[in-house]
Design an enzyme around this catalytic site. Structure first.
Site, PDB file in Angstrom:
ATOM      1  N   ASP A 139      45.096  59.668  38.558  1.00 53.02           N
ATOM      2  CA  ASP A 139      45.716  60.864  37.973  1.00 53.02           C
ATOM      3  C   ASP A 139      45.326  62.124  38.739  1.00 53.02           C
ATOM      4  O   ASP A 139      46.122  63.040  38.905  1.00 53.02           O
ATOM      5  CB  ASP A 139      45.312  61.010  36.502  1.00 53.02           C
ATOM      6  CG  ASP A 139      45.941  59.896  35.666  1.00 53.02           C
ATOM      7  OD1 ASP A 139      46.953  59.314  36.132  1.00 53.02           O
ATOM      8  OD2 ASP A 139      45.401  59.585  34.583  1.00 53.02           O
ATOM      9  N   CYS A 140      44.085  62.155  39.199  1.00 49.51           N
ATOM     10  CA  CYS A 140      43.647  63.357  39.929  1.00 49.51           C
ATOM     11  C   CYS A 140      43.897  63.265  41.430  1.00 49.51           C
ATOM     12  O   CYS A 140      43.933  64.275  42.123  1.00 49.51           O
ATOM     13  CB  CYS A 140      42.178  63.654  39.624  1.00 49.51           C
ATOM     14  SG  CYS A 140      41.112  62.205  39.685  1.00 49.51           S
TER      15      CYS A 140
END
Ligand code: SF4
Ligand code: SF4
Lengths: 405, 136
Positions: A139-140
Site C-alpha cells: 500500500d505504501c
C-alpha cells in the site's frame, strides 16, 4: 624514542612528516640503523593489488515515483543479479555474481567475462548501469516494476564494502595431477608445470605489521584509489598460524574487512577480473599506513621478500579435499625470481597480484601523507591478536535428515 | 596515427566469388593493397593480400570482409595487449609457450614482445583483466 599518532599528525599537517614505502624503508634502516631510523621516520606505507573475492558495493538509488520497495523483490544490474533483501531502495552487489544466462562451467573451463566485479568497476568509472527490478507492491510502495539507468553521481550513497581482503600471506598453488586445472589461483599446468602466488609480500599491509600493533579497527587506509577505513577483522581471520622468528605468518593468517565511499574511488584500483574456469571477481587496490611509534614497529616494516615464506599447496588434491599436506615451503624472494626449486625441480613461477601496482599504491599513499592530505587515525579497537585464540574453523557438517537442529 | 601493414589470407565461398570485394577495400576503406596470390574458380576463391592503411580503416575493412561472409584464415591473426587494462600482474608469464612475456627484475613490469607471439591464444582467457586481445 616513542612517538604518538597525534605527534605524527602534527608533522603531517605542517608538511614535515618523513614517510617511506615498505620497500624503501628496508634500505633506509640498513643505512641508518634501527634506532636512528625510528627517530627519523614517521610513517611507512604499504600496498597491495590483487583479486579479492569477498568484495561488494552497496548503494541507495533514491525513491522512484510512485515508490517501490525493492526489499524482498528481485533486482539486476547490467543483468547481473544484485541483492534486494534490504529496505526500499538499498541495493548490494557482490563481486562474484554472474548473469543468470552465463554458461558458468558448463563448457569447462568457463570464461566468466562479466559479473559483479565488472559492474562495480563500471559504476565507479561513471558509466551508466542498467537496473531492472520487480517487487510485490504494498500500500505504501505500490510500484511493481522498475527499469532505469543509474549513475554513481545520482546515487545517495555508494559504498565499497569488503568482508575479507588484504590476506596476511597466502597459499602458493601447484597442480600435481596430470591434467591442467583452472582455479582462483589461475591456470595450473599439469605435473607441477608452474607455480602461482598472490601477495605483495614485502609491500603487503599485514606482513609489515604482523602482530596488528598499529593496524586496527578505525584505521584510515587507501581503498580503491580513495580513502577508506578498516571496519573489522576480515572473515577467516586466523592469527594463530605458524610464524617465523620475527613474527611473519607462514600461512594465510589475518585479513581485513574494509569500507569506503565508492564515489571518490577510481576504476584503476577496482577492476573486474575473470578467472578462467573459476568465476568473476574484482581486483582491489588497498594501502595501509603504519605509524612508526617505536623501534619494534619499524623493525617489522623492514621485512623483505626473502623473509616471507608460504606453503605450496596442491590444488588438484590437497586443497579441494582439505588435506593438511603441503608440498614445500618457499620464500617470496625465490618466487619473484621467476623460478622456484620444489623437491629438486625448477618450476616457473608467476604472480596473480600486481607488484607494480602495489608499489604505486604505497607511493601514492606516501605522497598523500607527505603532502599533508592524509592524516593517520588511532584505531578504536584492536584486531584479535595471537593471544586471542581466534581460530579459523572448518564447517562442522551435520546431515539435515533425521532430528532437527 | 599508426599505419598497419599486414598480409591476410581470404577464402571466398562460392556465392561470393563474383563480388567486387577488393574494390570496396580500396574505395571505402582507403586501403592500399597488393595481391600476392589469387586462385579463383567458379567454386571457390583464395587470395592472399597485403593491406596497408591506418589502423582504424584496416579494422573497419576487416569487419566489412567478415560481414560479407569471407573467411579470413587464422594465420593472419595477431595478439595485442590493451595497455590500459594490463595491471602487470604477471599471470601470463608462465602460461605463454613462446615466452613472449618477461618480467623486469627491478620495476617488475611485464613486457610483451609481439614478435615472439605464436598466436596460440593461451594468454587471452588466462589474463585476469582480459587485457590480451585477438585481432586480424
Ligand atoms: S596477465 Fe594480463 S594483466 Fe597480468 S601482466 Fe599479463 S597481460 Fe597484464
Ligand atoms: S597468444 Fe600464445 S604465444 Fe602469443 S602471447 Fe599469448 S600465450 Fe604467448
Amino acid at each position: 624514542m616513542a612517538k604518538t599518532i597525534e605527534e605524527i599528525n602534527h608533522k603531517i599537517r605542517s608538511g614535515k612528516a618523513v614517510v617511506f614505502t615498505a620497500e624503501e624503508i628496508i634500505g633506509v634502516v640498513k643505512e641508518h640503523g634501527l634506532k636512528t631510523a625510528a627517530a627519523m621516520v614517521d610513517v611507512v606505507t604499504t600496498g597491495t593489488f590483487g583479486p579479492m573475492c569477498s568484495s561488494s558495493a552497496y548503494f541507495n538509488i533514491g525513491h522512484s515515483k510512485p515508490r517501490i520497495k525493492l526489499g524482498g523483490g528481485k533486482i539486476s544490474l547490467n543483468d547481473v543479479p544484485a541483492y534486494a533483501g534490504f529496505a526500499a531502495v538499498d541495493v548490494m552487489i557482490g563481486a562474484n555474481a554472474l548473469p543468470d544466462d552465463d554458461p558458468r562451467n558448463r563448457f569447462h573451463p568457463g570464461e566468466f567475462n562479466y559479473g559483479g566485479g565488472h559492474v562495480i568497476e563500471e559504476l565507479v568509472a561513471g558509466k551508466n548501469i542498467k537496473l531492472v527490478a520487480t517487487a510485490y507492491g504494498t500500500d505504501c510502495y505500490p510500484r511493481k516494476k522498475l527499469e532505469t539507468w543509474i549513475n554513481i553521481k545520482d546515487l545517495n550513497e555508494a559504498v565499497l564494502f569488503n568482508m575479507r581482503n588484504s590476506y596476511q600471506n597466502y597459499n602458493v598453488a601447484v597442480n600435481l595431477s596430470d591434467k591442467a586445472i583452472y582455479t582462483y589461483m589461475g591456470t595450473l599446468k599439469p605435473n607441477m608445470g608452474n607455480v602461482n602466488y598472490c601477495s605483495a609480500g614485502q609491500l603487503s599491509p599485514l606482513l609489515n605489521d604482523p602482530y596488528y600493533k598499529t593496524i586496527g579497527i578505525g584505521t584510515k587506509i587507501f581503498l580503491g584509489g580513495g580513502e577508506g577505513f578498516i571496519a573489522w577483522q576480515g572473515t577467516q581471520f586466523n592469527p594463530g598460524v605458524p610464524r617465523t622468528e620475527t613474527g611473519v605468518p607462514k600461512r594465510g593468517s589475518g585479513t581485513l574487512a574494509v569500507i569506503g565511499d565508492l564515489k571518490q574511488m577510481n576504476s584503476r584500483y577496482l577492476m573486474g577480473t575473470s578467472m578462467l574456469g573459476y568465476g568473476v571477481t574484482i581486483s582491489v587496490g588497498l594501502g595501509v599506513p603504519i605509524p612508526i611509534l617505536d623501534e619494534d614497529i619499524l623493525r617489522h616494516t623492514t621485512v623483505t621478500d626473502d623473509e616471507i615464506f608460504a606453503a605450496v599447496i596442491d590444488y588438484s588434491g590437497a586443497y579441494p579435499n582439505v588435506k593438511p599436506d603441503i608440498v614445500a615451503e618457499v620464500s617470496y624472494g625465490e618466487l619473484r625470481t621467476g623460478n622456484v626449486m620444489i623437491n629438486g625441480r625448477k618450476v616457473p613461477s608467476a604472480s596473480l597480484s600486481s607488484y607494480p601496482r602495489a608499489r604505486e599504491i604505497a607511493t601514492t599513499l606516501k605522497e598523500w601523507i607527505s603532502g599533508g592530505k592524509f592524516e593517520l587515525t588511532q584505531p578504536v579497537a584492536s584486531l584479535p591478536g595471537v593471544e586471542s585464540g581466534v581460530k579459523f574453523k572448518l564447517l562442522n557438517e551435520r546431515p539435515i535428515n533425521g532430528s532437527g537442529g | 596515427m599508426t599505419i598497419t601493414n599486414k598480409k591476410i589470407s581470404l577464402r571466398f565461398p562460392r556465392h561470393l566469388v563474383d563480388r567486387p570485394v577488393v574494390y570496396h577495400l580500396i574505395k571505402d576503406y582507403n586501403l592500399e593493397l597488393n595481391i600476392l596470390k589469387a586462385t579463383i574458380s567458379s567454386e571457390e576463391g583464395h587470395m592472399v593480400l597485403e593491406l596497408r592503411g591506418e589502423r582504424a580503416d584496416f579494422d573497419k575493412g576487416i569487419e566489412y570482409l567478415t560481414k560479407t561472409g569471407l573467411i579470413i584464415d587464422t594465420l593472419c591473426r595477431e595478439v595485442t595487449r590493451n595497455e590500459a587494462r594490463c595491471t602487470d600482474c604477471g599471470a601470463c608469464v608462465t602460461i605463454c609457450p613462446a615466452q613472449a612475456f618477461s618480467v623486469d627484475s627491478i620495476s617488475r613490469d611485464i613486457t610483451f614482445d609481439e614478435e615472439k607471439c605464436v598466436v596460440c591464444g593461451m594468454c587471452i582467457l588466462s589474463c585476469p583483466s582480459r587485457s590480451m586481445e585477438l585481432h586480424f
